[in-house]
Design a protein around this motif. Sequence first.
Motif, mmCIF file in Angstrom:
data_model
loop_
_atom_site.group_PDB
_atom_site.id
_atom_site.type_symbol
_atom_site.label_atom_id
_atom_site.label_comp_id
_atom_site.label_asym_id
_atom_site.label_seq_id
_atom_site.Cartn_x
_atom_site.Cartn_y
_atom_site.Cartn_z
ATOM 1 N N SER A 54 49.475 38.127 53.541
ATOM 2 C CA SER A 54 49.538 39.374 52.784
ATOM 3 C C SER A 54 49.730 39.074 51.299
ATOM 4 O O SER A 54 49.071 39.668 50.446
ATOM 5 C CB SER A 54 50.675 40.245 53.296
ATOM 6 N N ALA A 55 50.629 38.153 51.014
ATOM 7 C CA ALA A 55 50.881 37.776 49.620
ATOM 8 C C ALA A 55 49.627 37.162 48.990
ATOM 9 O O ALA A 55 49.306 37.441 47.827
ATOM 10 C CB ALA A 55 52.050 36.799 49.540
ATOM 11 N N LEU A 56 48.913 36.353 49.758
ATOM 12 C CA LEU A 56 47.687 35.742 49.262
ATOM 13 C C LEU A 56 46.632 36.802 48.956
ATOM 14 O O LEU A 56 45.989 36.782 47.899
ATOM 15 C CB LEU A 56 47.148 34.745 50.292
ATOM 16 N N LEU A 57 46.476 37.748 49.849
ATOM 17 C CA LEU A 57 45.508 38.826 49.650
ATOM 18 C C LEU A 57 45.898 39.682 48.442
ATOM 19 O O LEU A 57 45.044 40.043 47.625
ATOM 20 C CB LEU A 57 45.410 39.684 50.916
ATOM 21 N N GLN A 58 47.178 39.977 48.296
ATOM 22 C CA GLN A 58 47.643 40.756 47.148
ATOM 23 C C GLN A 58 47.371 40.008 45.844
ATOM 24 O O GLN A 58 46.940 40.599 44.848
ATOM 25 C CB GLN A 58 49.135 41.061 47.276
ATOM 26 N N ARG A 59 47.613 38.701 45.861
ATOM 27 C CA ARG A 59 47.380 37.897 44.662
ATOM 28 C C ARG A 59 45.893 37.862 44.306
ATOM 29 O O ARG A 59 45.523 37.987 43.142
ATOM 30 C CB ARG A 59 47.924 36.477 44.851
ATOM 31 N N ALA A 60 45.040 37.726 45.322
ATOM 32 C CA ALA A 60 43.590 37.716 45.082
ATOM 33 C C ALA A 60 43.127 39.046 44.505
ATOM 34 O O ALA A 60 42.329 39.092 43.565
ATOM 35 C CB ALA A 60 42.840 37.404 46.378
ATOM 36 N N ALA A 61 43.628 40.142 45.052
ATOM 37 C CA ALA A 61 43.248 41.474 44.567
ATOM 38 C C ALA A 61 43.725 41.681 43.133
ATOM 39 O O ALA A 61 42.978 42.201 42.293
ATOM 40 C CB ALA A 61 43.825 42.546 45.483
ATOM 41 N N ALA A 62 44.938 41.277 42.844
ATOM 42 C CA ALA A 62 45.469 41.425 41.486
ATOM 43 C C ALA A 62 44.692 40.553 40.505
ATOM 44 O O ALA A 62 44.378 40.986 39.392
ATOM 45 C CB ALA A 62 46.952 41.067 41.464
ATOM 46 N N ASP B 247 41.470 42.175 39.947
ATOM 47 C CA ASP B 247 41.676 43.566 39.536
ATOM 48 C C ASP B 247 40.846 44.531 40.382
ATOM 49 O O ASP B 247 40.167 45.423 39.870
ATOM 50 C CB ASP B 247 41.359 43.730 38.044
ATOM 51 N N ILE B 248 40.888 44.300 41.701
ATOM 52 C CA ILE B 248 40.215 45.175 42.665
ATOM 53 C C ILE B 248 41.155 45.399 43.844
ATOM 54 O O ILE B 248 42.185 44.732 43.964
ATOM 55 C CB ILE B 248 38.867 44.586 43.163
ATOM 56 N N SER B 249 40.794 46.314 44.720
ATOM 57 C CA SER B 249 41.644 46.596 45.878
ATOM 58 C C SER B 249 41.561 45.464 46.910
ATOM 59 O O SER B 249 40.600 44.685 46.926
ATOM 60 C CB SER B 249 41.219 47.912 46.537
ATOM 61 N N GLN B 250 42.573 45.413 47.771
ATOM 62 C CA GLN B 250 42.566 44.428 48.850
ATOM 63 C C GLN B 250 41.373 44.655 49.773
ATOM 64 O O GLN B 250 40.760 43.705 50.261
ATOM 65 C CB GLN B 250 43.868 44.502 49.634
ATOM 66 N N GLN B 251 41.035 45.917 50.004
ATOM 67 C CA GLN B 251 39.873 46.261 50.830
ATOM 68 C C GLN B 251 38.605 45.634 50.244
ATOM 69 O O GLN B 251 37.808 45.040 50.951
ATOM 70 C CB GLN B 251 39.723 47.786 50.897
ATOM 71 N N LYS B 252 38.426 45.754 48.935
ATOM 72 C CA LYS B 252 37.235 45.203 48.286
ATOM 73 C C LYS B 252 37.209 43.677 48.363
ATOM 74 O O LYS B 252 36.151 43.081 48.535
ATOM 75 C CB LYS B 252 37.155 45.660 46.833
ATOM 76 N N VAL B 253 38.369 43.041 48.240
ATOM 77 C CA VAL B 253 38.424 41.577 48.360
ATOM 78 C C VAL B 253 37.882 41.161 49.726
ATOM 79 O O VAL B 253 37.022 40.282 49.832
ATOM 80 C CB VAL B 253 39.865 41.043 48.176
ATOM 81 N N LEU B 254 38.377 41.822 50.781
ATOM 82 C CA LEU B 254 37.933 41.479 52.134
ATOM 83 C C LEU B 254 36.453 41.799 52.333
ATOM 84 O O LEU B 254 35.716 41.005 52.922
ATOM 85 C CB LEU B 254 38.781 42.206 53.172
ATOM 86 N N GLU B 255 35.990 42.941 51.823
ATOM 87 C CA GLU B 255 34.581 43.305 51.961
ATOM 88 C C GLU B 255 33.673 42.291 51.297
ATOM 89 O O GLU B 255 32.627 41.933 51.832
ATOM 90 C CB GLU B 255 34.312 44.687 51.350
#
Length: 100
Positions: free
Chosen positions: A65-73, A76-84
């Motif tokens: 979760s922390a990794l995904l949050q860091r990637a999104a931040a 500068d996009i949402s976590q959903q967009k990172v995964l998509e």
Amino acid sequence: MALNRRPRQSPAADEREIEEFAERAELPKPDRQTPPPAATVIDWRSRNKEPKTTGLNFRYSKSQSALLQRAAADQDISQQKVLERIVWPLLEEKYGSGAE
């Protein structure tokens, strides 16, 4: 004062070097520098704009979760967009578009 000079070559040798250099310059670049086909990028992005009708719970650990949050931040996009942006291109590359 002595200068370190390159020994003089014959004009024919200079011409040969120039020709060899020109031939190497005209060779195609290696494939690793070729970007992926644009059609692949367009496919998943256009399908991503279709209406969403289903959801999926995606479980992950606290560290994930922390990794995904860091990637999104960072992007500068949402976590959903990172995964998509990660999941859909990989799935389409491996399994095709999935369009029926």
